[in-house]
Design a protein around this motif. Sequence first.
Motif, mmCIF file in Angstrom:
data_model
loop_
_atom_site.group_PDB
_atom_site.id
_atom_site.type_symbol
_atom_site.label_atom_id
_atom_site.label_comp_id
_atom_site.label_asym_id
_atom_site.label_seq_id
_atom_site.Cartn_x
_atom_site.Cartn_y
_atom_site.Cartn_z
ATOM 1 N N GLU A 152 48.357 42.890 35.858
ATOM 2 C CA GLU A 152 48.401 41.581 36.520
ATOM 3 C C GLU A 152 47.242 41.431 37.514
ATOM 4 O OE1 GLU A 152 49.956 39.142 35.656
ATOM 5 O OE2 GLU A 152 51.811 39.737 34.671
ATOM 6 N N ILE A 153 46.934 42.491 38.250
ATOM 7 C CA ILE A 153 45.795 42.432 39.175
ATOM 8 C C ILE A 153 44.508 42.222 38.396
ATOM 9 C CG2 ILE A 153 44.415 43.726 40.838
ATOM 10 C CD1 ILE A 153 46.939 45.088 41.787
ATOM 11 N N ARG A 154 44.378 42.948 37.275
ATOM 12 C CA ARG A 154 43.177 42.817 36.452
ATOM 13 C C ARG A 154 43.033 41.386 35.923
ATOM 14 N NH1 ARG A 154 44.406 46.317 32.977
ATOM 15 N NH2 ARG A 154 43.239 48.126 33.759
ATOM 16 N N SER A 155 44.122 40.822 35.432
ATOM 17 C CA SER A 155 44.084 39.457 34.912
ATOM 18 C C SER A 155 43.739 38.459 36.007
ATOM 19 C CB SER A 155 45.448 39.113 34.294
ATOM 20 O OG SER A 155 45.483 37.777 33.853
ATOM 21 N N PHE A 156 44.342 38.650 37.182
ATOM 22 C CA PHE A 156 44.069 37.763 38.314
ATOM 23 C C PHE A 156 42.592 37.815 38.702
ATOM 24 C CE2 PHE A 156 43.603 38.052 43.031
ATOM 25 C CZ PHE A 156 43.589 36.685 43.286
ATOM 26 N N LEU A 157 42.030 39.037 38.791
ATOM 27 C CA LEU A 157 40.630 39.179 39.198
ATOM 28 C C LEU A 157 39.682 38.525 38.183
ATOM 29 C CD1 LEU A 157 40.552 42.848 40.561
ATOM 30 C CD2 LEU A 157 40.759 40.732 41.848
ATOM 31 N N LYS A 158 39.966 38.728 36.913
ATOM 32 C CA LYS A 158 39.110 38.132 35.882
ATOM 33 C C LYS A 158 39.142 36.602 35.974
ATOM 34 C CE LYS A 158 39.345 41.891 32.478
ATOM 35 N NZ LYS A 158 39.860 42.309 31.148
ATOM 36 N N ASN A 159 40.321 36.046 36.192
ATOM 37 C CA ASN A 159 40.445 34.586 36.315
ATOM 38 C C ASN A 159 39.710 34.068 37.543
ATOM 39 O OD1 ASN A 159 42.010 34.394 33.999
ATOM 40 N ND2 ASN A 159 43.955 34.526 35.114
ATOM 41 N N ARG A 160 39.794 34.821 38.659
ATOM 42 C CA ARG A 160 39.111 34.381 39.878
ATOM 43 C C ARG A 160 37.590 34.479 39.720
ATOM 44 N NH1 ARG A 160 40.970 30.658 42.031
ATOM 45 N NH2 ARG A 160 38.978 30.782 43.095
ATOM 46 N N ILE A 161 37.120 35.509 39.032
ATOM 47 C CA ILE A 161 35.679 35.658 38.818
ATOM 48 C C ILE A 161 35.139 34.458 38.058
ATOM 49 C CG2 ILE A 161 33.935 36.985 37.550
ATOM 50 C CD1 ILE A 161 35.532 39.527 38.310
ATOM 51 N N GLU A 162 35.869 34.032 37.043
ATOM 52 C CA GLU A 162 35.445 32.865 36.274
ATOM 53 C C GLU A 162 35.487 31.596 37.118
ATOM 54 O OE1 GLU A 162 34.087 32.628 33.209
ATOM 55 O OE2 GLU A 162 34.017 34.817 33.424
ATOM 56 N N ALA A 163 36.568 31.436 37.886
ATOM 57 C CA ALA A 163 36.690 30.236 38.728
ATOM 58 C C ALA A 163 35.609 30.202 39.803
ATOM 59 C CB ALA A 163 38.077 30.196 39.374
ATOM 60 N N ASN A 164 35.265 31.366 40.320
ATOM 61 C CA ASN A 164 34.269 31.431 41.395
ATOM 62 C C ASN A 164 32.863 31.089 40.927
ATOM 63 O OD1 ASN A 164 36.210 32.151 43.226
ATOM 64 N ND2 ASN A 164 35.698 34.323 43.248
#
Length: 494
Positions: free
Chosen positions: A163-175
Amino acid sequence: MAYKFYYDETEHSRNITQGTLENSNYYENFITVIVGWDEKKEQELEKRYLEFENKYEERKHKGELKSSAIKLGQFKNGFASMSQENLELVSDFLDLFDDDIYVYFSVQSKVEYILLQLLTQYRNNLMVDIDAMRYSLVKAIHVYHPENVIDAMYNRPGELIDEIRSFLKNRIEANKKNLALKQRENEAFMQALIILDDLSAVSTFEWDYHMPFDGFDRFLTEQSIDHYSLIIDREGSEQKTLKAAIDMGHINSYEQDSKVAFGIRMADMLAGIIAKFMKSLSVALTSDYKELQKVLLDKNWFRLDDNKRCIYRKLHHVLSEINDSWYKSFASTYADDLISFISLLEHIDNVSAEEMQKSLEMQGEYFNGFVCDALQQYYSRIHNKLKTEPIKLINNEYFFNKWGAKVYVDARKQPGLEIENGMRECDVVNAGMDANGVPTITIKEDDKYVCYGIPVQLKDWVGTIMALKNRGQDMFPARVRFTKNANKWYADLL
């Protein structure tokens, strides 16, 4: 001279669960306060405190005047939204503090405590700054509040890493929509993704009470206080707080009922004011972050007359000026709420009420610039691994370092390292320089530690060692060979 100190806490989550986090009264930070004084002044201070409490007799609950007498909603816009009767109570309370009263407080992130369990096997090194990465992760969870990550923390620990990995990947894209603002955050997230494969699930969320007492020990060292007792508000049979205090070396600690210990009630009141103020400020500076945007503090926070600004001034004096020292406040790595709070006190202390009202519409912008500078300075300090430690100077001339070696402030007074036959191997535990750039080393010698001065020729070598340590790569303890050839000195790590 002997001192008495009193401890209390607020926003404690003795066992962190999902229900804890979802509670409407939940606050991210665990806050402790310790107040103390020369025990000879105890009787006088108790008399003053009881007079204060008696003035607000009708506000007592079960015979005690505690911080719960002022509701959280009163702090919606800081002191600007507080009723006159509560302003008077806070003002009278803060007037009790004078320069003879010691104040220490700590702020500890609960989410960071959980993440510490994930990252416990990792240390700072030349490739990864774990402190900075942990700060970024805690900030991200605090700001974005990813529901899947939080749910996994408590209900699905086996899936937490995913879940942390998925969250980080999504934030990287959004950022990527605003890399000018989010570049540093993305770098930290990408570093975190690299090491996630090695992480293990968190085994426990039971709270650890040791950190506040670690900071308190450093505070006492700075204040040169050796003889003292520490009185802690009585809790359950497990006595976890008391045991943590004793574990951290505060052996003359014991519990007492707050009803008979006015110092505990005094610590409780101050802790409650700090916590409610910080919580309201945190809410005011948080948006849903669905869109990247700047969040400004509402102008209603700055609708202050001279009386309300004066109370800000009193609180700033108690928290930042009385017995000021580096460890007067102690925080976990993620300390944004604390920095924002202290920055607000400083900002308001520097602007008159009249000036504030003339530029009311701009005060949110002015404060934003002020607090952003403070947060940037703090973030820079996170990267600095040359930690500042309190020292107790003896005759204003020397001190004993953490290994017990005698160290002169002026390193030229340090005994010089002697070499026979052109070479000597030493077990070195530390290397450094004084304010004039004179290099020294601390070595283990005959089962004791001794600090020696070494030639200025080795200044660059020591500087390199310190630079590596500042990047998270501590080279010591290590075996070092010192060589003297004619007038040339050399040092080699073995």
